[in-house]
Design an enzyme around this catalytic site. Structure first.
Site, PDB file in Angstrom:
ATOM      1  N   THR A 161      44.113 -48.893 -57.323  1.00  0.00           N
ATOM      2  CA  THR A 161      45.435 -48.510 -56.826  1.00  0.00           C
ATOM      3  C   THR A 161      46.439 -49.579 -57.227  1.00  0.00           C
ATOM      4  OG1 THR A 161      44.420 -47.399 -54.978  1.00  0.00           O
ATOM      5  CG2 THR A 161      46.741 -47.937 -54.743  1.00  0.00           C
ATOM      6  N   GLU A 172      42.261 -42.541 -57.884  1.00  0.00           N
ATOM      7  CA  GLU A 172      41.174 -41.880 -57.161  1.00  0.00           C
ATOM      8  C   GLU A 172      41.643 -41.549 -55.750  1.00  0.00           C
ATOM      9  OE1 GLU A 172      38.003 -44.842 -56.853  1.00  0.00           O
ATOM     10  OE2 GLU A 172      38.928 -45.387 -54.943  1.00  0.00           O
ATOM     11  N   PHE A 221      44.474 -35.826 -39.996  1.00  0.00           N
ATOM     12  CA  PHE A 221      45.219 -37.087 -39.911  1.00  0.00           C
ATOM     13  C   PHE A 221      46.289 -37.091 -38.826  1.00  0.00           C
ATOM     14  CE2 PHE A 221      43.620 -40.026 -43.092  1.00  0.00           C
ATOM     15  CZ  PHE A 221      42.587 -39.229 -43.561  1.00  0.00           C
ATOM     16  N   CYS A 279      42.672 -49.673 -47.705  1.00  0.00           N
ATOM     17  CA  CYS A 279      43.602 -48.840 -48.473  1.00  0.00           C
ATOM     18  C   CYS A 279      44.945 -48.692 -47.778  1.00  0.00           C
ATOM     19  CB  CYS A 279      42.973 -47.487 -48.752  1.00  0.00           C
ATOM     20  SG  CYS A 279      41.461 -47.653 -49.704  1.00  0.00           S
ATOM     21  N   LYS A 314      47.181 -51.941 -46.893  1.00  0.00           N
ATOM     22  CA  LYS A 314      47.704 -52.677 -48.046  1.00  0.00           C
ATOM     23  C   LYS A 314      48.570 -51.766 -48.933  1.00  0.00           C
ATOM     24  CE  LYS A 314      43.970 -52.353 -51.471  1.00  0.00           C
ATOM     25  NZ  LYS A 314      44.584 -51.487 -52.464  1.00  0.00           N
ATOM     26  N   ARG A 351      37.047 -54.359 -43.435  1.00  0.00           N
ATOM     27  CA  ARG A 351      38.304 -54.947 -43.888  1.00  0.00           C
ATOM     28  C   ARG A 351      39.484 -54.296 -43.136  1.00  0.00           C
ATOM     29  NH1 ARG A 351      37.595 -54.332 -50.208  1.00  0.00           N
ATOM     30  NH2 ARG A 351      36.767 -52.339 -49.460  1.00  0.00           N
TER      31      ARG A 351
HETATM   32  C1  UGA Z   1      42.033 -43.409 -47.784  1.00  0.00           C
HETATM   33  C2  UGA Z   1      42.476 -42.012 -48.240  1.00  0.00           C
HETATM   34  O1  UGA Z   1      42.183 -41.051 -47.217  1.00  0.00           O
HETATM   35  C3  UGA Z   1      41.788 -41.613 -49.541  1.00  0.00           C
HETATM   36  O2  UGA Z   1      42.287 -40.353 -49.983  1.00  0.00           O
HETATM   37  C4  UGA Z   1      42.064 -42.697 -50.600  1.00  0.00           C
HETATM   38  O3  UGA Z   1      41.416 -42.398 -51.834  1.00  0.00           O
HETATM   39  C5  UGA Z   1      41.559 -44.037 -50.089  1.00  0.00           C
HETATM   40  O4  UGA Z   1      42.241 -44.348 -48.855  1.00  0.00           O
HETATM   41  C6  UGA Z   1      41.843 -45.079 -51.136  1.00  0.00           C
HETATM   42  O5  UGA Z   1      43.009 -45.355 -51.388  1.00  0.00           O
HETATM   43  O6  UGA Z   1      40.909 -45.571 -51.772  1.00  0.00           O
HETATM   44  P1  UGA Z   1      39.889 -44.382 -46.499  1.00  0.00           P
HETATM   45  O7  UGA Z   1      40.599 -45.696 -46.511  1.00  0.00           O
HETATM   46  O8  UGA Z   1      38.464 -44.324 -46.885  1.00  0.00           O
HETATM   47  O9  UGA Z   1      40.638 -43.338 -47.459  1.00  0.00           O
HETATM   48  O10 UGA Z   1      39.979 -43.857 -45.002  1.00  0.00           O
HETATM   49  P2  UGA Z   1      40.636 -42.627 -44.220  1.00  0.00           P
HETATM   50  O11 UGA Z   1      39.623 -41.625 -43.905  1.00  0.00           O
HETATM   51  O12 UGA Z   1      41.862 -42.153 -44.896  1.00  0.00           O
HETATM   52  O13 UGA Z   1      41.036 -43.362 -42.849  1.00  0.00           O
HETATM   53  C7  UGA Z   1      41.905 -44.497 -42.857  1.00  0.00           C
HETATM   54  C8  UGA Z   1      42.138 -45.004 -41.454  1.00  0.00           C
HETATM   55  O14 UGA Z   1      42.937 -44.099 -40.714  1.00  0.00           O
HETATM   56  C9  UGA Z   1      40.866 -45.233 -40.621  1.00  0.00           C
HETATM   57  O15 UGA Z   1      40.997 -46.456 -39.936  1.00  0.00           O
HETATM   58  C10 UGA Z   1      40.873 -44.069 -39.643  1.00  0.00           C
HETATM   59  O16 UGA Z   1      40.212 -44.380 -38.434  1.00  0.00           O
HETATM   60  C11 UGA Z   1      42.364 -43.873 -39.432  1.00  0.00           C
HETATM   61  N1  UGA Z   1      42.718 -42.508 -39.016  1.00  0.00           N
HETATM   62  C12 UGA Z   1      42.471 -41.451 -39.826  1.00  0.00           C
HETATM   63  C13 UGA Z   1      43.369 -42.324 -37.802  1.00  0.00           C
HETATM   64  O17 UGA Z   1      43.627 -43.291 -37.049  1.00  0.00           O
HETATM   65  N2  UGA Z   1      43.723 -41.065 -37.432  1.00  0.00           N
HETATM   66  C14 UGA Z   1      43.482 -39.983 -38.222  1.00  0.00           C
HETATM   67  O18 UGA Z   1      43.848 -38.858 -37.817  1.00  0.00           O
HETATM   68  C15 UGA Z   1      42.825 -40.179 -39.441  1.00  0.00           C
END
Ligand code: UGA
Length: 437
Positions: free
Chosen positions: A111, A141, A256, A267, A270, A334
């Site tokens: 990214t 990605e 979400f 992700c 940052k 992280r």
């Molecule tokens: C995120 C994106 O969803 C991916 O599409 C992207 O490719 C990735 O970053 C990246 O840039 O590599 P990720 O960091 O694995 O994926 O995690 P998420 O499932 O998006 O969750 C992120 C955070 O949001 C977690 O701490 C989760 O607990 C929190 N979250 C998620 C909430 O607090 N509420 C929600 O409704 C959903």
């Protein structure tokens, strides 16, 4: 996620070689060990390995000379001012320029802020003194940790930012098995959902922007749900009823919108900062994202306020933290909200007993003063409060009747709204969560 990309491309039939600056990591992979916890990754590494499609080398030169296309998947961590640190990309560019013996398509998967591709092209040309005819593309990605393999094989869209038609063709060829479902996906064993991914060809800068704009929008959505949750608490409404009904409008969507401790991981926190910082460099004040970030930072304060209010005196209390990973199904800690919660509770003099199904090992080194348990019931033994920080399925299914008997006080402060308040209260618990009474 470089390893996931490499493994999935190999599983899809390509010849892949992976390299890393960390020779120990390469040695582990060669010995058949998987250095990260990611669902299905071990399985596809074995099958791609057995098919002779994937190999590993600590020699970057060997990897660079191996193929026609090079995916750069290095980290782009935040600098103190929030902008992305691109030094690893620059380092790889120097290696490619020095080691390549033929023309290559160099693809950014990391990214990166918009215009990095242009800089990368300039750097490759300069470092190779105009030689070798490198072409640059951006292929962001959209993999989520925990479901990365599934996401790779079933993308909603494959975005390629290119400067010439040939690069788009080459990338289309690379993704053809996935776009055309030319092989049996190991995740669903033949019963794949039949959504078709769109293959989108854009400029390099657009592709880079698509990634930051997508992640930031998702982060914004979470912060919006959290702000609504705060309002629900003040007005006696239920955030789940509100967000569920909102989400049924397809223009909004149900995902979400889960209120709670907020977003963490390597992700969203940052990327949102890097996007704000990129905007500032071109004179755009991305106020809406600054607000989303602020709301997210306040989640931990809110959680600690709830804990203090419930416990009255925190000092000397034994508290159990259930979940350390930034979200379920990963061992990644992280920017995990749980760690900040733990740090602040320790600072206040609480006795912290933490557990997590996957992330214990990583957290242990950082917190010598905390106690760690594999078994949640052990963490809860004698606890004055159970603090839910990660939405692990194991914790959803916990036997609270059993746990309650072992606790010193039947108090749950739920940072992920995992349980029904009525059920927990029927079991005799004091139950505090986000946006619900
Ligand atoms: C995120 C994106 O969803 C991916 O599409 C992207 O490719 C990735 O970053 C990246 O840039 O590599 P990720 O960091 O694995 O994926 O995690 P998420 O499932 O998006 O969750 C992120 C955070 O949001 C977690 O701490 C989760 O607990 C929190 N979250 C998620 C909430 O607090 N509420 C929600 O409704 C959903």
């Amino acid at each position: 996620m470089g390893l996931v990309t490499g493994a999935c491309l190999a599983e899809a039939g390509h010849e892949v070689i992976c390299t890393d600056i960390d020779a120990e990591r390469i040695a582990k992979l060669r010995a058949g060990q998987v250095p990260i916890y990611e669902h299905h990754l071990d399985q596809i590494l074995v099958s791609a390995g057995n098919a002779g499609k994937i190999s590993y080398t600590a020699d970057a030169g060997e990897a660079i000379r191996f193929g026609e296309a090079i995916f750069i998947c290095v980290g782009t961590p935040p600098r103190p001012d929030g902008s992305a640190d691109l030094s690893a990309i620059d380092h790889v560019a120097q290696q490619i320029a020095a080691e390549a013996r033929s023309s290559k398509l160099v693809i950014e998967k990391s990214t990166v802020p918009a215009r990095t591709g242009i800089e990368l092209q300039r750097a490759l040309t300069a470092y190779s003194r105009g030689g070798n005819g490198f072409r640059v593309a951006s292929n962001p990605e959209f993999l989520r940790e925990g479901t990365a393999v599934e996401d790779f094989f079933h993308p909603d869209r494959v975005v390629v930012g290119v400067e010439d038609h040939a690069a788009a063709e080459q990338l289309h060829e690379i993704y053809r098995p996935i776009l055309e479902r030319k092989f049996s996906c190991p995740v669903h064993s033949g019963k794949c959902p039949d959504n078709k991914a769109e293959f989108l060809v854009t400029t390099i800068s657009s592709a880079e922007l698509i990634k930051h704009a997508s992640n930031s929008f998702l982060a914004l959505k979470i912060s919006y749900a959290n702000a609504v949750s705060d309002l629900c608490e003040k007005l006696g409404a239920n955030v789940e009823e509100v967000t569920h009904a909102m989400g049924l409008d397809p223009r909004i969507g149900t995902q979400f919108l889960r209120a709670g401790l907020g977003f963490g991981g390597f992700c969203f926190p940052k990327d949102i900062q890097a996007f704000i910082s990129l905007a500032a460099t071109v004179g755009v004040d991305f106020e809406i994202l600054k607000a989303a970030e602020r709301v997210n930072r306040q989640r931990i304060d809110r959680f600690l306020e709830k804990i203090s209010k419930a416990l009255w005196v925190v000092k000397g209390k034994r508290v159990a933290i259930l979940g350390l990973a930034f979200k379920a199904n990963t061992d990644d800690i992280r920017f995990a909200p749980a760690l900040e919660v733990m740090r602040r509770l320790l600072q206040e003099g609480a006795e912290v007993h933490a557990c997590d199904p996957q992330a214990l090992e990583k957290a242990m080194n950082q917190f010598p003063l905390a106690h760690f348990h594999e078994d949640p019931y052990q963490a809860l033994q004698g606890a004055h409060a159970a603090l839910i920080c990660t939405e692990w399925e194991q914790y959803k299914k916990l036997d609270w009747e059993k746990a309650g008997k072992a606790m010193a006080r039947k108090l749950i402060v739920d940072g992920r709204n995992l349980y029904s308040p009525a059920t927990l209260r029927e079991l005799g618990f004091e139950y505090v969560s986000f946006g619900r009474e």
